[in-house]
Enzyme design. Structure first.
Site, PDB file in Angstrom:
ATOM      1  N   ASP A   6      -0.057   0.105  13.387  1.00  0.00           N
ATOM      2  CA  ASP A   6       0.740   1.372  14.207  1.00  0.00           C
ATOM      3  C   ASP A   6       0.537   0.931  15.792  1.00  0.00           C
ATOM      4  O   ASP A   6       1.447   1.760  16.511  1.00  0.00           O
ATOM      5  CB  ASP A   6      -0.875   2.436  14.246  1.00  0.00           C
ATOM      6  CG  ASP A   6      -2.311   1.516  14.763  1.00  0.00           C
ATOM      7  OD1 ASP A   6      -3.088   1.939  13.554  1.00  0.00           O
ATOM      8  OD2 ASP A   6      -2.138   1.644  16.110  1.00  0.00           O
ATOM      9  N   ASP A  25      -8.143  -5.516  13.561  1.00  0.00           N
ATOM     10  CA  ASP A  25      -8.169  -3.943  13.869  1.00  0.00           C
ATOM     11  C   ASP A  25      -7.222  -3.667  12.412  1.00  0.00           C
ATOM     12  O   ASP A  25      -6.040  -3.337  11.778  1.00  0.00           O
ATOM     13  CB  ASP A  25      -7.312  -4.114  14.647  1.00  0.00           C
ATOM     14  CG  ASP A  25      -6.190  -2.287  14.632  1.00  0.00           C
ATOM     15  OD1 ASP A  25      -5.916  -2.127  15.299  1.00  0.00           O
ATOM     16  OD2 ASP A  25      -7.077  -1.214  13.488  1.00  0.00           O
ATOM     17  N   THR A  73      -7.274  -2.282   8.587  1.00  0.00           N
ATOM     18  CA  THR A  73      -7.735  -1.393   7.721  1.00  0.00           C
ATOM     19  C   THR A  73      -9.472  -1.658   6.484  1.00  0.00           C
ATOM     20  O   THR A  73     -10.024  -2.738   6.793  1.00  0.00           O
ATOM     21  CB  THR A  73      -6.812  -0.858   5.379  1.00  0.00           C
ATOM     22  OG1 THR A  73      -6.842  -2.313   5.241  1.00  0.00           O
ATOM     23  CG2 THR A  73      -6.202  -0.358   5.694  1.00  0.00           C
ATOM     24  N   ASP A  74      -9.901  -1.018   5.545  1.00  0.00           N
ATOM     25  CA  ASP A  74     -11.339  -0.996   5.125  1.00  0.00           C
ATOM     26  C   ASP A  74     -11.685  -2.537   4.403  1.00  0.00           C
ATOM     27  O   ASP A  74     -10.224  -2.473   4.000  1.00  0.00           O
ATOM     28  CB  ASP A  74     -11.228  -0.160   3.674  1.00  0.00           C
ATOM     29  CG  ASP A  74     -11.745   1.318   5.040  1.00  0.00           C
ATOM     30  OD1 ASP A  74     -11.435   2.576   4.412  1.00  0.00           O
ATOM     31  OD2 ASP A  74     -12.066   1.343   5.989  1.00  0.00           O
ATOM     32  N   PRO A 121      -5.485  -6.170   0.532  1.00  0.00           N
ATOM     33  CA  PRO A 121      -5.130  -7.323   1.436  1.00  0.00           C
ATOM     34  C   PRO A 121      -6.224  -7.429   2.425  1.00  0.00           C
ATOM     35  O   PRO A 121      -6.153  -8.620   2.987  1.00  0.00           O
ATOM     36  CB  PRO A 121      -3.674  -6.590   2.555  1.00  0.00           C
ATOM     37  CG  PRO A 121      -3.393  -5.315   1.985  1.00  0.00           C
ATOM     38  CD  PRO A 121      -4.506  -4.633   0.271  1.00  0.00           C
ATOM     39  N   GLN A 169       0.723  -1.389   0.242  1.00  0.00           N
ATOM     40  CA  GLN A 169       0.167  -0.061   0.218  1.00  0.00           C
ATOM     41  C   GLN A 169       0.738   1.416   0.097  1.00  0.00           C
ATOM     42  O   GLN A 169       1.696   1.495   0.118  1.00  0.00           O
ATOM     43  CB  GLN A 169      -1.416   0.395   0.937  1.00  0.00           C
ATOM     44  CG  GLN A 169       0.087  -0.833   2.794  1.00  0.00           C
ATOM     45  CD  GLN A 169      -0.592  -1.016   3.694  1.00  0.00           C
ATOM     46  OE1 GLN A 169      -1.792  -1.804   3.188  1.00  0.00           O
ATOM     47  NE2 GLN A 169      -0.203  -1.195   4.626  1.00  0.00           N
TER      48      GLN A 169
HETATM   49  N1  SAM Z   1      -8.034   1.825  12.852  1.00  0.00           N
HETATM   50  C1  SAM Z   1      -7.321   1.255  11.205  1.00  0.00           C
HETATM   51  C2  SAM Z   1      -8.977   1.564  10.640  1.00  0.00           C
HETATM   52  O1  SAM Z   1      -9.751   1.554  11.162  1.00  0.00           O
HETATM   53  O2  SAM Z   1      -9.111   1.589   9.047  1.00  0.00           O
HETATM   54  C3  SAM Z   1      -7.069   0.397  10.847  1.00  0.00           C
HETATM   55  C4  SAM Z   1      -5.565   0.197  11.436  1.00  0.00           C
HETATM   56  S1  SAM Z   1      -3.951  -0.251  11.103  1.00  0.00           S
HETATM   57  C5  SAM Z   1      -3.418   0.752  10.573  1.00  0.00           C
HETATM   58  C6  SAM Z   1      -4.607  -1.084  10.000  1.00  0.00           C
HETATM   59  C7  SAM Z   1      -3.747  -2.237   9.668  1.00  0.00           C
HETATM   60  O3  SAM Z   1      -4.453  -3.383   8.746  1.00  0.00           O
HETATM   61  C8  SAM Z   1      -2.968  -1.917   8.318  1.00  0.00           C
HETATM   62  O4  SAM Z   1      -1.349  -1.634   9.003  1.00  0.00           O
HETATM   63  C9  SAM Z   1      -2.845  -2.787   7.234  1.00  0.00           C
HETATM   64  O5  SAM Z   1      -1.538  -2.728   6.826  1.00  0.00           O
HETATM   65  C10 SAM Z   1      -3.158  -4.461   7.847  1.00  0.00           C
HETATM   66  N2  SAM Z   1      -3.780  -4.742   7.052  1.00  0.00           N
HETATM   67  C11 SAM Z   1      -4.647  -5.470   6.290  1.00  0.00           C
HETATM   68  N3  SAM Z   1      -4.908  -6.304   4.833  1.00  0.00           N
HETATM   69  C12 SAM Z   1      -4.272  -7.272   6.493  1.00  0.00           C
HETATM   70  C13 SAM Z   1      -3.923  -8.582   6.226  1.00  0.00           C
HETATM   71  N4  SAM Z   1      -4.729  -9.202   5.325  1.00  0.00           N
HETATM   72  N5  SAM Z   1      -3.028  -8.756   7.461  1.00  0.00           N
HETATM   73  C14 SAM Z   1      -2.466  -8.105   8.688  1.00  0.00           C
HETATM   74  N6  SAM Z   1      -2.492  -7.322   8.251  1.00  0.00           N
HETATM   75  C15 SAM Z   1      -4.157  -6.493   7.383  1.00  0.00           C
END
Ligand code: SAM
Length: 285
Positions: A90, A160, A162-163, A167, A35
Site C-alpha cells: 500500500d 510489512d 500479511t499474516d 505467500p 490473493q
Molecule cells: N499492514 C498489513 C498487515 O499487518 O497485515 C500489511 C500490509 S501490506 C498490504 C502486506 C503485503 O504483504 C501485501 O501487499 C502482500 O501482497 C505482501 N506479501 C505477502 N507475502 C509476500 C512476500 N513473500 N513477498 C513480498 N510481499 C509479500
C-alpha cells in the site's frame, strides 16, 4: 445483533474475534495470482482494503501502523541509509521511511503489483512518495529477493507483510531471518509486524526464538494501537544483528520534522515498554 450486508465483518475463528465497519459499498474486488483484494468505501473509516478477507489498511487509522512500523526502528539505528521493505504494497510504510533524510535508498519488495496499483487509486496519500528518487518499487517475492541480496548491503529490513499464511508464511521463519541477517551490515536492524500481543503471543515468542536461532543478537517487542486489526492492539518485533542497546535518536527537531500524527518521543518510549505478561513469555521463550 446480526449484522446485515451494510457492514463489512472480518471474523477470525481461531481467536473467536470479529471486527466490523459500517459500509457505504464495495467499490472493487479482484483475484490476483496471489490473493483476493477488495476495496470498500466505509461510513466512517474512509476506504478499506482487505486481502483474502482480512483488513489491511483504512484511510482513517493507517497512520498508527505505518508510523510505528518505521520511525521507532529508524530512530533506533545510528545511521539508517539503506532500507528494504518486504511487502508494504500500500506504500504507507515507504512514505514514512522516506521522511528520514539519512535514508539514501528505500527498496519496496511487494509480491503483488495489484496491491500497489489499487493503493495508487484509492489511497493516493500513501503513495505520495513513490516518485522519490531514493525509492525503488520492485515487484516480486521478498523471500527470493533477500536470498540474492548482497551481504552487508542494508541497515534496516522492514517486513510489512500479511499474516503468516500463504505467500507471507515463509517470512516468519528462521531460514528467511538468516538471509536477512547476512544482508544487514553490523548494527543493522530487522523490524517485522508481529500480530497482536493479546491474541498471538505464542507466535511472537516463536518469532523471537527463530530470530535468535538465525543469529540475531537481541530481539525486542514494540506495541501500539491499530483498531482495524484483530484485538485492536498490534506489535512489531525488532531484531538486532549485534548486541547492545539501541541507539535512541530522539532529537525533538528531527521528530517534529517527520510531521507524524501518532509517533513522538513519548510514544516511541511507550511502545518499547513491554507489559509483564509479554515480557515473562519472551523471557521464558
Ligand atoms: N499492514 C498489513 C498487515 O499487518 O497485515 C500489511 C500490509 S501490506 C498490504 C502486506 C503485503 O504483504 C501485501 O501487499 C502482500 O501482497 C505482501 N506479501 C505477502 N507475502 C509476500 C512476500 N513473500 N513477498 C513480498 N510481499 C509479500
Amino acid at each position: 445483533m446480526a449484522l446485515d450486508e451494510s457492514w463489512f465483518t472480518e471474523t477470525v475463528d481461531k481467536t473467536g474475534t470479529a471486527f466490523s465497519l459500517k459500509l457505504g459499498e464495495r467499490v472493487h474486488a479482484e483475484k490476483t495470482p496471489y490473493q483476493e483484494i477488495a476495496i470498500y468505501r466505509t461510513a466512517s473509516f474512509g476506504y478499506l482494503m482487505t486481502i483474502d478477507g482480512c483488513t489491511m489498511v483504512s484511510t482513517r487509522d493507517n497512520f498508527l501502523y505505518h508510523e510505528m512500523m518505521s520511525h521507532p526502528a529508524l530512530h533506533s539505528h545510528p545511521d539508517p541509509r539503506d532500507v528494504v521493505i518486504v511487502g508494504g504494497g500500500d506504500c504507507g510504510t515507504l512514505r514514512e521511511v522516506l521522511k528520514h533524510p539519512q535514508v539514501r535508498r528505500a527498496v519496496q519488495v511487494e509480491i503483488d503489483e495489484r496491491v500497489t496499483r489499487l493503493s495508487e487509486q484509492y489511497f493516493p496519500e500513501l503513495c505520495a512518495s513513490n516518485g522519490d528518487p531514493r525509492a525503488t518499487l520492485y515487484f516480486g517475492d521478498g523471500i527470493a529477493w533477500m536470498k540474492q541480496a548482497p551481504a552487508a548491503s542494508l541497515d534496516l529490513v522492514i517486513i510489512d507483510s500479511t499474516d503468516p499464511v500463504g505467500p507471507a508464511e515463509g517470512l516468519f521463519g528462521r531460514k528467511f531471518y538468516v538471509d536477512c541477517l547476512q544482508a544487514l551490515r553490523p548494527g543493522g536492524l530487522l523490524v517485522q509486524q508481529s500480530e497482536s500481543p493479546l491474541l498471538h503471543l505464542e507466535l511472537i515468542v516463536d518469532m523471537h526464538r527463530a530470530m535468535r536461532q538465525a543469529g540475531f543478537a537481541q530481539t525486542r517487542l514494540l506495541h501500539f494501537p491499530q483498531p482495524i486489526y484483530p484485538s485492536g492492539w498490534w506489535s512489531a518485533s525488532i531484531a538486532q544483528k549485534t548486541a547492545g542497546g539501541l541507539a535512541q535518536r530522539l532529537e525533538p527537531a528531527a521528530i517534529a520534522a517527520l510531521d507524524t500524527r501518532y509517533y513522538n518521543a513519548q510514544t516511541h518510549a511507550a511502545a518499547f515498554a513491554v507489559p509483564n505478561f509479554v515480557a515473562q513469555a519472551l523471557a521464558a521463550g
